[in-house]
Design a protein around this motif. Structure first.
Motif, PDB file in Angstrom:
ATOM      1  N   THR A 158       0.819  -1.203   0.000  1.00  0.00           N
ATOM      2  CA  THR A 158       0.000   0.000   0.000  1.00  0.00           C
ATOM      3  C   THR A 158       0.857   1.260   0.000  1.00  0.00           C
ATOM      4  O   THR A 158       1.906   1.304   0.644  1.00  0.00           O
TER       5      THR A 158
ATOM      6  N   ASN B  40       5.939   5.351  -1.454  1.00  0.00           N
ATOM      7  CA  ASN B  40       6.373   3.978  -1.700  1.00  0.00           C
ATOM      8  C   ASN B  40       7.765   4.046  -2.305  1.00  0.00           C
ATOM      9  O   ASN B  40       8.294   5.125  -2.573  1.00  0.00           O
TER      10      ASN B  40
ATOM     11  N   TRP C 294      -4.828   4.142  -4.073  1.00  0.00           N
ATOM     12  CA  TRP C 294      -3.490   3.633  -3.803  1.00  0.00           C
ATOM     13  C   TRP C 294      -3.161   3.607  -2.318  1.00  0.00           C
ATOM     14  O   TRP C 294      -2.226   2.927  -1.892  1.00  0.00           O
ATOM     15  N   TRP C 295      -3.949   4.348  -1.510  1.00  0.00           N
ATOM     16  CA  TRP C 295      -3.788   4.315  -0.057  1.00  0.00           C
ATOM     17  C   TRP C 295      -4.559   3.153   0.577  1.00  0.00           C
ATOM     18  O   TRP C 295      -4.444   2.903   1.772  1.00  0.00           O
ATOM     19  N   ASP C 296      -5.368   2.475  -0.223  1.00  0.00           N
ATOM     20  CA  ASP C 296      -6.275   1.445   0.288  1.00  0.00           C
ATOM     21  C   ASP C 296      -5.647   0.053   0.125  1.00  0.00           C
ATOM     22  O   ASP C 296      -5.471  -0.428  -0.998  1.00  0.00           O
ATOM     23  N   PRO C 297      -5.308  -0.637   1.228  1.00  0.00           N
ATOM     24  CA  PRO C 297      -4.679  -1.961   1.115  1.00  0.00           C
ATOM     25  C   PRO C 297      -5.571  -2.980   0.418  1.00  0.00           C
ATOM     26  O   PRO C 297      -5.070  -3.882  -0.263  1.00  0.00           O
TER      27      PRO C 297
ATOM     28  N   ILE D  51      -5.222  -2.345  -3.373  1.00  0.00           N
ATOM     29  CA  ILE D  51      -3.922  -2.836  -3.843  1.00  0.00           C
ATOM     30  C   ILE D  51      -3.937  -4.360  -3.935  1.00  0.00           C
ATOM     31  O   ILE D  51      -3.467  -4.954  -4.919  1.00  0.00           O
TER      32      ILE D  51
END
Length: 500
Positions: free
Chosen positions: A316, A364, A443-446, A449
């Motif tokens: 993430t 990241n 993209w912040w959400d596991p 992803i």
């Protein structure tokens, strides 16, 4: 010595001189030939482009032909040029472009062929001729590339991103996802796990997006084009999902213009605008908010083209910690000056604020593509995560990294600020696909992803399932790993205030 003897001597000298001249003329170089295309021949015809320099004398012959297995396919002849296009580049050099339809190449087979250009020029007033024969091998491919989808369940939200795994044959064909008139390239799947040598060379990975200003019915398809110009496109199973974007009014005043306009103009030396009066500052702001904004978008897209073919990130993406959200992705802004509407723009990022000069860390792992002043974005860092994926950090007070630096998730890359077109200290953050902004919330959400990226890589045999469960720990947000040799341009600090 008698007159007869002298005459014979003169005749002998003339004959010898003439013989020498004739001999040397036979060793004159032929015309200079340079072939630009084709490098390959496809099933849809070809374009032949070449230049010929006659070196100061007339051309007497110029022929181009393809040869394969004893068969000759005429391409061009100076004696019958047909629809060829001629461009006189110098007094002696001419560029010739000839389009040959597929019907003129009937009988060519997949494999290789020989393209031959024969050029002859007149030498010694036409008594002799100098010849050049230029030949090159070209690939022949008469069938289009083959595409097949490997991954399943492709759901893309308006303004959001998706990923597809697919195969393309031949592997050297350029391929990717076409969303309307936007192309998102595919990358060799070996870039997901470079240590492995057994990954199918035809396997590709493409990150693509349905941009905020496109329609839910925008065509989305896989496309490929090989070196011979053969193309193919196929639809694949996908679903588009709607999004609602906010609309807001943004009041601006002369105090705001006096603070932001001079700094942006100082960092944009090719732009000269008057700023002596409130009206001039407003006009300068409108130019910056439209023309400079578009120019910056083009710059970002060009910078993003330097992406790595390898997947540099894992897990993430990290959101700025303890930060309040002040603006969301794709909110439509109407700018108000003296209670009248003066401009409209769309804000393509998330604005996050905590304390003034807050530490900004890499969302990241990746390497720095850009670190410096970038118009409306002020001091800006663009971090490449590979395969067309980047993250952008704008309005920084300082950027503590340089282009080419490698950073890990959570490493310090700079500090928040109010440089560029910012009304107060905050971070403007967004994700990019091929330089095009997409909603960073995904993209912040596991879960996003895991489902949209990692599941597909596992199913395709490109990632172990254990890698999903155990992403690498984030680096500490201590002092930056790398300090720049030269600090990027920045605007003078301003008192903290609410972002506009």
């Amino acid at each position: 010595m008698s007159f007869k003897t002298i005459l014979l001597l003169i005749l002998a000298v003339a004959l010898v001189a003439g013989g020498i001249t004739f001999y040397l003329a036979g060793h004159e170089p032929g015309p200079l030939v340079h072939v630009y295309q084709p490098a390959a021949v496809g099933g849809g015809g070809i374009t032949v482009e070449f230049t010929v320099d006659a070196i100061g004398t007339p051309l007497t012959r110029l022929d181009v032909a393809l040869e394969q297995q004893g068969r000759v396919f005429p391409v061009f002849s100076l004696a019958a040029p047909g629809s060829a296009r001629f461009t006189q580049e110098t007094a002696d050099r001419i560029r010739i472009t000839q389009v040959v339809p597929a019907s003129g190449l009937t009988g060519l087979r997949d494999g290789t062929a020989r393209l031959t250009v024969t050029a002859v020029r007149s030498v010694l007033w036409g008594v002799r001729h100098a010849e050049t024969v230029s030949a090159r091998e070209v690939k022949v491919r008469t069938t289009p590339p083959v595409l097949s989808v490997v991954s399943t369940h492709h759901y893309v939200r308006l303004g959001g991103a998706e990923m597809i795994v697919y195969r393309v044959n031949p592997p050297d064909a350029t391929s990717g996802v076409e969303v309307g008139d936007h192309f998102f390239p595919g990358f060799p799947a070996a870039g997901v796990n470079p240590a492995r040598k057994d990954i199918d060379p035809s396997l590709r990975v493409s990150f693509f997006g349905l941009l905020y200003d496109q329609d839910l019915t925008t065509p989305i398809r896989l496309v490929a084009r090989d070196v011979a110009g053969n193309s193919q496109s196929v639809d694949f199973d996908h679903k588009t999902l709607p999004s609602e974007f906010e609309r807001r009014r943004v009041p601006i005043d002369d105090a705001f213009l006096q603070r932001v306009v001079p700094g942006i103009l100082a960092g944009t030396p090719d732009l000269t605008l008057a700023t002596g009066t409130p009206d001039e500052r407003l006009q300068a702001f409108l130019t910056i908010n439209s023309e400079v904004r578009r120019k910056n978008e083009d710059q970002i897209e060009k910078i993003a083209g330097e992406t790595s073919p390898e997947l540099l990130w894992h897990g993430t993406f990290q959101r700025m910690s303890r930060a309040q959200s002040e603006a969301v992705f794709a909110d439509h802004r109407t700018y108000m000056y003296d209670d009248r509407e003066v401009d409209q723009q769309v804000h393509l990022g998330a604005d996050l604020a905590s304390t003034r000069g807050a530490v900004i860390t890499a969302a990241n792992a990746g390497h720095i593509l850009f670190s410096g002043f970038l118009g409306i974005y002020g001091n800006c860092v663009i971090l490449d995560h590979g395969m067309g994926v980047q993250s952008l950090y704008a309005h920084l007070s300082t950027a503590d990294v340089e282009a080419g630096d490698r950073v890990e998730r959570g490493e310090t890359i700079g500090h928040s600020g109010s440089t560029g077109l910012a009304g107060g200290d905050h971070l403007h953050f967004t994700m990019l696909l091929g330089g095009r902004p997409v909603n960073p919330i995904e993209w912040w959400d596991p879960h996003w992803i895991a489902d949209r990226v990692q599941r597909k890589l596992v199913d395709a045999g490109l990632m172990d399932r254990s890698e999903i469960a155990a992403p690498p720990p984030a680096a500490k947000t201590a002092p930056a790993r790398v300090k720049p040799k030269t600090a990027p341009k920045r605007q003078p600090p301003a008192p903290a205030r609410r972002k506009r």
